[in-house]
Write a protein that holds these residues in place. Sequence first.
Motif, PDB file in Angstrom:
ATOM      1  N   SER A 246      42.057  38.980  42.195  1.00 34.22           N
ATOM      2  CA  SER A 246      42.027  37.607  41.686  1.00 34.22           C
ATOM      3  C   SER A 246      43.429  37.058  41.471  1.00 34.22           C
ATOM      4  N   TYR A 247      43.513  35.721  41.412  1.00 34.52           N
ATOM      5  CA  TYR A 247      44.740  35.077  40.963  1.00 34.52           C
ATOM      6  C   TYR A 247      44.422  34.229  39.742  1.00 34.52           C
ATOM      7  N   VAL A 248      45.085  34.518  38.648  1.00 33.01           N
ATOM      8  CA  VAL A 248      44.879  33.766  37.412  1.00 33.01           C
ATOM      9  C   VAL A 248      46.240  33.242  36.964  1.00 33.01           C
ATOM     10  N   GLY A 249      46.469  31.937  37.201  1.00 30.26           N
ATOM     11  CA  GLY A 249      47.756  31.346  36.845  1.00 30.26           C
ATOM     12  C   GLY A 249      47.558  30.106  36.009  1.00 30.26           C
ATOM     13  N   ASP A 250      48.461  29.864  35.065  1.00 30.60           N
ATOM     14  CA  ASP A 250      48.370  28.710  34.162  1.00 30.60           C
ATOM     15  C   ASP A 250      46.983  28.647  33.535  1.00 30.60           C
ATOM     16  N   ALA A 251      46.613  29.681  32.858  1.00 28.65           N
ATOM     17  CA  ALA A 251      45.245  29.777  32.355  1.00 28.65           C
ATOM     18  C   ALA A 251      45.213  30.391  30.964  1.00 28.65           C
ATOM     19  N   THR A 252      44.197  29.962  30.215  1.00 31.30           N
ATOM     20  CA  THR A 252      43.944  30.562  28.906  1.00 31.30           C
ATOM     21  C   THR A 252      42.498  31.047  28.907  1.00 31.30           C
ATOM     22  N   LEU A 253      42.328  32.338  28.690  1.00 24.72           N
ATOM     23  CA  LEU A 253      40.982  32.907  28.663  1.00 24.72           C
ATOM     24  C   LEU A 253      40.668  33.345  27.248  1.00 24.72           C
ATOM     25  N   GLY A 254      39.446  33.029  26.786  1.00 24.02           N
ATOM     26  CA  GLY A 254      39.033  33.474  25.463  1.00 24.02           C
ATOM     27  C   GLY A 254      38.700  34.953  25.472  1.00 24.02           C
TER      28      GLY A 254
ATOM     29  N   ALA B 187      45.554  40.172  25.523  1.00 25.15           N
ATOM     30  CA  ALA B 187      45.156  40.553  24.165  1.00 25.15           C
ATOM     31  C   ALA B 187      44.554  41.952  24.199  1.00 25.15           C
ATOM     32  N   ASP B 188      44.335  42.504  23.019  1.00 21.74           N
ATOM     33  CA  ASP B 188      43.878  43.891  22.904  1.00 21.74           C
ATOM     34  C   ASP B 188      42.609  44.137  23.731  1.00 21.74           C
ATOM     35  N   ARG B 189      42.529  45.295  24.283  1.00 14.41           N
ATOM     36  CA  ARG B 189      41.347  45.797  25.022  1.00 14.41           C
ATOM     37  C   ARG B 189      41.013  44.995  26.269  1.00 14.41           C
ATOM     38  N   SER B 190      41.933  44.193  26.751  1.00 20.59           N
ATOM     39  CA  SER B 190      41.619  43.467  27.988  1.00 20.59           C
ATOM     40  C   SER B 190      41.982  44.331  29.196  1.00 20.59           C
ATOM     41  N   ARG B 191      41.463  43.929  30.358  1.00 19.18           N
ATOM     42  CA  ARG B 191      41.663  44.736  31.571  1.00 19.18           C
ATOM     43  C   ARG B 191      42.032  43.843  32.741  1.00 19.18           C
ATOM     44  N   VAL B 192      43.075  44.244  33.427  1.00 22.46           N
ATOM     45  CA  VAL B 192      43.473  43.550  34.652  1.00 22.46           C
ATOM     46  C   VAL B 192      43.508  44.622  35.733  1.00 22.46           C
ATOM     47  N   GLY B 193      42.682  44.463  36.738  1.00 24.82           N
ATOM     48  CA  GLY B 193      42.515  45.561  37.680  1.00 24.82           C
ATOM     49  C   GLY B 193      43.302  45.416  38.964  1.00 24.82           C
ATOM     50  N   ASN B 194      42.801  46.058  40.005  1.00 21.84           N
ATOM     51  CA  ASN B 194      43.567  46.155  41.259  1.00 21.84           C
ATOM     52  C   ASN B 194      43.637  44.839  42.019  1.00 21.84           C
ATOM     53  N   PHE B 195      44.807  44.618  42.594  1.00 18.43           N
ATOM     54  CA  PHE B 195      45.090  43.419  43.396  1.00 18.43           C
ATOM     55  C   PHE B 195      44.795  42.142  42.630  1.00 18.43           C
ATOM     56  N   VAL B 196      45.186  42.119  41.391  1.00 18.68           N
ATOM     57  CA  VAL B 196      45.071  40.917  40.566  1.00 18.68           C
ATOM     58  C   VAL B 196      46.476  40.443  40.245  1.00 18.68           C
ATOM     59  N   GLU B 197      46.710  39.140  40.433  1.00 17.04           N
ATOM     60  CA  GLU B 197      47.990  38.535  40.078  1.00 17.04           C
ATOM     61  C   GLU B 197      47.761  37.569  38.931  1.00 17.04           C
ATOM     62  N   THR B 198      48.609  37.657  37.922  1.00 14.82           N
ATOM     63  CA  THR B 198      48.520  36.706  36.810  1.00 14.82           C
ATOM     64  C   THR B 198      49.883  36.082  36.594  1.00 14.82           C
TER      65      THR B 198
ATOM     66  N   GLY C 298      46.075  47.548  36.285  1.00 18.50           N
ATOM     67  CA  GLY C 298      46.241  48.171  37.593  1.00 18.50           C
ATOM     68  C   GLY C 298      45.123  49.133  37.912  1.00 18.50           C
ATOM     69  N   PRO C 299      45.241  49.983  38.936  1.00 18.15           N
ATOM     70  CA  PRO C 299      46.412  50.095  39.805  1.00 18.15           C
ATOM     71  C   PRO C 299      46.634  48.827  40.638  1.00 18.15           C
ATOM     72  N   TYR C 300      47.855  48.669  41.116  1.00 14.10           N
ATOM     73  CA  TYR C 300      48.216  47.547  41.989  1.00 14.10           C
ATOM     74  C   TYR C 300      47.997  46.204  41.318  1.00 14.10           C
ATOM     75  N   ALA C 301      48.363  46.068  40.071  1.00 14.15           N
ATOM     76  CA  ALA C 301      48.277  44.758  39.425  1.00 14.15           C
ATOM     77  C   ALA C 301      49.663  44.135  39.419  1.00 14.15           C
ATOM     78  N   ARG C 302      49.706  42.815  39.449  1.00 13.64           N
ATOM     79  CA  ARG C 302      50.989  42.125  39.346  1.00 13.64           C
ATOM     80  C   ARG C 302      50.914  41.117  38.204  1.00 13.64           C
ATOM     81  N   LEU C 303      51.614  41.423  37.117  1.00 15.70           N
ATOM     82  CA  LEU C 303      51.651  40.538  35.957  1.00 15.70           C
ATOM     83  C   LEU C 303      52.979  39.815  35.957  1.00 15.70           C
TER      84      LEU C 303
END
Length: 458
Positions: free
Chosen positions: A360-368, A334-345, A322-327
């Motif tokens: 951003s929108y990240v759905g049905d996804a695997t990120l290394g 995973a550790d130390r990752s960041r999801v910021g503002n107006f991001v939906e996962t 966040g702020p304003y993140a939607r998980l």
Amino acid sequence: MSLTVVILAAGQGKRMRSSRPKVLHPVAGRPMLAHVLDLARRLEPVRICVVVGHGGDAVRDALAADDVEWVEQREQLGTGHAVLQALPQVREDDGQVLVLYGDVPLLPDAPVRELVAAGTALLTARVADPAGYGRIRRDAAGAFRGVVEDRDASDEERAIDEINTGVLAIHAALLRRYLPAVSNDNAQGEYYLPEVLPLAMADGQVVHTVCTGDSGAVLGINDRLQLASAEREFQRRCAEALLREDVTLADPARLDVRGSLRCGRDVFIDVGVVVEGDVTLGDGVRVGPYCVLRDVSVEAGSELHPFSHLDGARVGADCSVGPYARLRPGTVLADRSRVGNFVETKKAAIGAGSKVNHLSYVGDATLGAGVNVGAGTITCNYDGVAKHHTTLGDDVFIGSNSTLVAPLAVANGGFVAAGSTVTRDVGEDQLAVGRGRQRNIDGWHRPGAAGPDGKGGH
Ligand code: UD1
Ligand code: CA
């Protein structure tokens, strides 16, 4: 001695003015009756009977459990009549019967245990405003004489500030003997349960009273005002328990826990946070203002910035959200990752140290690990019929405003140029450019603007 708990829940709850049965109205996110059943179970009775009437099917459906026997009271002819319906469930060898109300969700254990230990006894309370309740009548020596209902009481009796909470313990044998003898000769034409007590006493039986000081918690909920104060009372207790466990709350009056919240050491929770379902916060986690957390686990050192909404998500250690993140459900950071503002996962595994920082929108996804997803990136996971997966390897870089059309894989080190629409897999260390090539046109005039020949633009 064995114990049977009878819970009365047949009343309509007229004063709630609701189509929902009163005992299904929630306190802390759960039907009030669920809280009463919890208390009953903690007493380890041989059986639990719930008397239902109004909306009985809905109540049964909402709280079905193997250890609950349901008894129907077709007409609500009073609390005594309600218990009478449950009497056949009380076996000969059931030593004692405890009567609880389905609309008293915050009853503490201690006075109830005291009551059960006392044999035949009534739980009373002293209240500032006794209006509406049954008053406790005592003789000059202070000995208990009986209960007089508000509508049957004289002015003098109405001034009594000790009231009947409705919670009553009685030997099964006495209940069986005296309950059928209770009459309905009173202002409401109802069979009053507390009337069994004077009948038993007249026969030489000993009846005790237990007066609780914690009066707010023993009172029933009849209207939405009382429902709201019960909610506050529950939340106050919950916040107090957290503070005692060394959680820091910016304001104990501005946290709502509608489920279970487990916290490690040095957790900080800011104002306006709502917790639902099962939430676990690891050591040093900080939750910013107005976050909503439902079925979430957050590991040590992570920070949830204001106004973030996490549902069915697992957040690793030292993450930033966040702020304003939607998980949404199935998000795993995973550790130390960041999801910021107006991001939906949604159903998205974000690898260690990866960043999805903006819009951003990240759905049905695997990120290394070490992936950077630029602002405005969308995984196009749905083709109108089925959902498809996007896989990004380690150290992938996705330029801003890219659309990743799934199914799609970008191998380790792959790079997608900003503004690309990517429909084919990208190999290791490849650059994908999926956009129209830029043309710069000389001597162009805006529509309507005069050209060098004095005429309009081309
Ligand atoms: C009852 C008590 C009163 C006490 C007050 C505490 C009686 C006669 N009066 O009054 O002394 O001070 O509770 O809140 O006991 N119910 C049934 N079937 C019925 C009637 C009631 O199941 O036929 C259930 C209700 O759903 C509720 C409980 O019994 O859970 C109490 O009923 P309610 O009508 O609220 O009783 P009060 O008039 O408030
Ligand atoms: Ca009541």
